[in-house]
Scaffold this motif. Structure first.
Motif: not given
Length: 476
Positions: A14-27, A30-37, A115-119
């Motif tokens: 989920g790439g809404g507000l919650a999913g986007s924020e969760a992915a950012w906090q993970l990255a 220092g944790a790799p993350v795959t965001l599915h939208e 998010l697109e720019a985060h390695p």
């Protein structure tokens, strides 16, 4: 030489507000993350773009007052924890009195670009149908109120819980140049100046008593979207009632809600107090679009155009978007989730955002922030402790995982969606005093109590951050 293996990714669905924020906090941790939208491969009834963190209802993050408003305090706490959503909102703000409102396109673009720019972030487009694959050992489900039927059914089968839902209606957006400013005027309620505001951030349309009564009558009898059989008993969330439902609750309801005239003086006729007022709030940075505040609706589109053009100042209104209606789904979280937002029936699955039963953009993102931090801590061996319950983050998490339950009649306890509010915080102890130490009463006492709660929250958050929000006993 021993090769150090990088950890496997945490999957965020989920790439809404919650999913986007969760992915950012993970990255960021220092944790790799795959965001599915799933967009654009699978659309929803409410979304219009493919952007991450698209705002589908209002463009307001509500009050930014961190001393007298619980959501303003939540803003402040999220900023302190490096929230991407708050960073993007601050960068895309538009004038809105005491509120933090954003240009929705600029906001979504900023979140997507970051998010697109985060390695450490990989974005995959496509629906996750049903339960996530068994080899995904850490998953955050942040599919929001518009969870796909396949996933919702899979979760229901896994938990044995019946599906809970409520309606969330969308307010119309008007082209600014179609508003008659010889009738309407610009003013914030009580001339309040907020972030990026001037004290004249809303467009106000005045109604006489006769106009108001005719308008309310039109709302009650207006042609509305028909219900399907499975929608007939679905409850509304009181914080986002359709305007016509408010009208049905009594002829004066709207005058004490979104159409209240208090704190406003008609610049064209200052000696005559409007009986009611419709407010419109800037919706984009250019100031070309304004949304009708509190006018979420399930009226049919043609009926909206006809009825809303009876409002003085909107006789020739052109609508960039008319109101709509969609069904929201949420879990019985106090029963199904543990203190770290994990599904008790299958702990590899975490949930975040509105599907947990929080309400509002900021609250959804805040729960995503916490879920991301919890998951990162697990993945990296640095468990993340729950924030103190005296903070806005902790109070919101406590509501979701601890209950804040109510009893309806003689029936079972129920769990309903909730915005962050001071009622979720532990009571303050000791006498309530004014800043000068004197006794206070009435409204002054209420303001002093809020200030004590927010002062305590800031102090407790600072101490928690200084200690390092990690603990082996986190959210057991």
């Amino acid at each position: 030489m021993t090769e150090t293996l990088s950890p496997s990714p945490v999957h965020v669905v989920g790439g809404g507000l919650a999913g986007s924020e969760a992915a950012w906090q993970l990255a960021q941790a220092g944790a790799p993350v795959t965001l599915h939208e799933m967009r654009p491969e699978r659309r929803t009834d409410a979304h219009q773009t493919d952007g991450l963190a698209e705002l589908v209802c209002s463009n307001s993050f509500r009050s930014d007052d961190a001393q007298q408003n619980a959501v303003g305090l939540l803003h402040q706490e999220m900023r302190a924890l490096g929230s991407l959503v708050m960073r993007a909102a601050d960068g895309a703000q538009v004038p809105a009195g005491g509120a933090l409102a954003v240009d929705r396109e600029a906001f979504s673009a900023a979140v997507t670009a970051a998010l697109e720019a985060h390695p450490l972030v990989t974005i995959e487009r496509g629906e996750v149908a049903g339960l996530p694959p068994a080899d995904w050992d850490s998953v955050i489900v942040a599919t929001g109120p518009l969870t796909s039927p396949a996933l919702a059914e899979a979760v229901r089968g896994l938990t044995g819980e019946g599906e809970l839902a409520f309606f969330d209606a969308i307010a119309p957006i008007v082209h600014a140049d179609s508003i008659d400013m010889d009738i309407a005027w610009r003013q914030s309620r009580y001339d309040k100046v907020g972030p990026g505001g001037t004290g004249a951030d809303y467009v106000n349309c005045p109604l006489t008593r006769e106009q108001y009564e005719a308008f309310v009558a039109g709302l009650v009898v207006g042609d509305k979207v028909s219900f399907k059989d499975w929608e007939a008993t679905t409850p509304y969330f009181d914080g986002c009632l359709p305007v016509e439902i408010m009208a049905e609750r009594g002829p004066e309801t709207l005058r004490h809600g979104p159409m209240k005239p208090m704190g406003l003086t008609n610049a064209h006729n200052p000696t005559v107090k409007p009986y009611a007022v419709v407010q419109l709030r800037q919706d984009n940075a250019l100031g070309t679009l304004y949304n009708m505040v509190g006018f979420q609706t399930k009226l049919r589109h043609a009926e909206q155009v006809r009825l809303f053009r009876t409002i003085p100042g909107l006789e020739n209104a052109e609508f960039a978007r008319l109101g709509g209606l969609h069904r929201n789904t949420y879990l019985n979280s106090p029963k199904l989730l543990d203190g770290a937002l994990r599904l008790k029936a299958e702990p590899r699955l975490r949930f975040a955002g509105q599907i947990t039963g929080c309400e509002g953009y900021v609250e959804s993102a805040a729960v995503g922030l916490l879920a991301g931090r919890f998951a990162a801590g697990e993945r990296l061996g640095r468990p993340f402790a729950v924030p103190p319950v005296t903070t806005a983050l902790g109070a919101l998490l406590g509501h979701i995982t601890g209950g804040h339950l109510s009893v309806e009649g003689e029936g079972p306890k129920s769990y309903q969606p909730m915005n962050v509010n001071f009622g979720l915080f532990p009571p303050v102890e000791g006498p309530i005093r004014a800043p000068d130490g004197g006794r206070v009463r009435g409204a002054q006492k209420a303001a002093a109590k809020k200030r004590m709660i927010t002062d305590r929250a800031r102090a407790d958050l600072a101490a928690w951050l200084d200690d390092g929000p990690s603990s082996a006993e986190a959210a057991e």
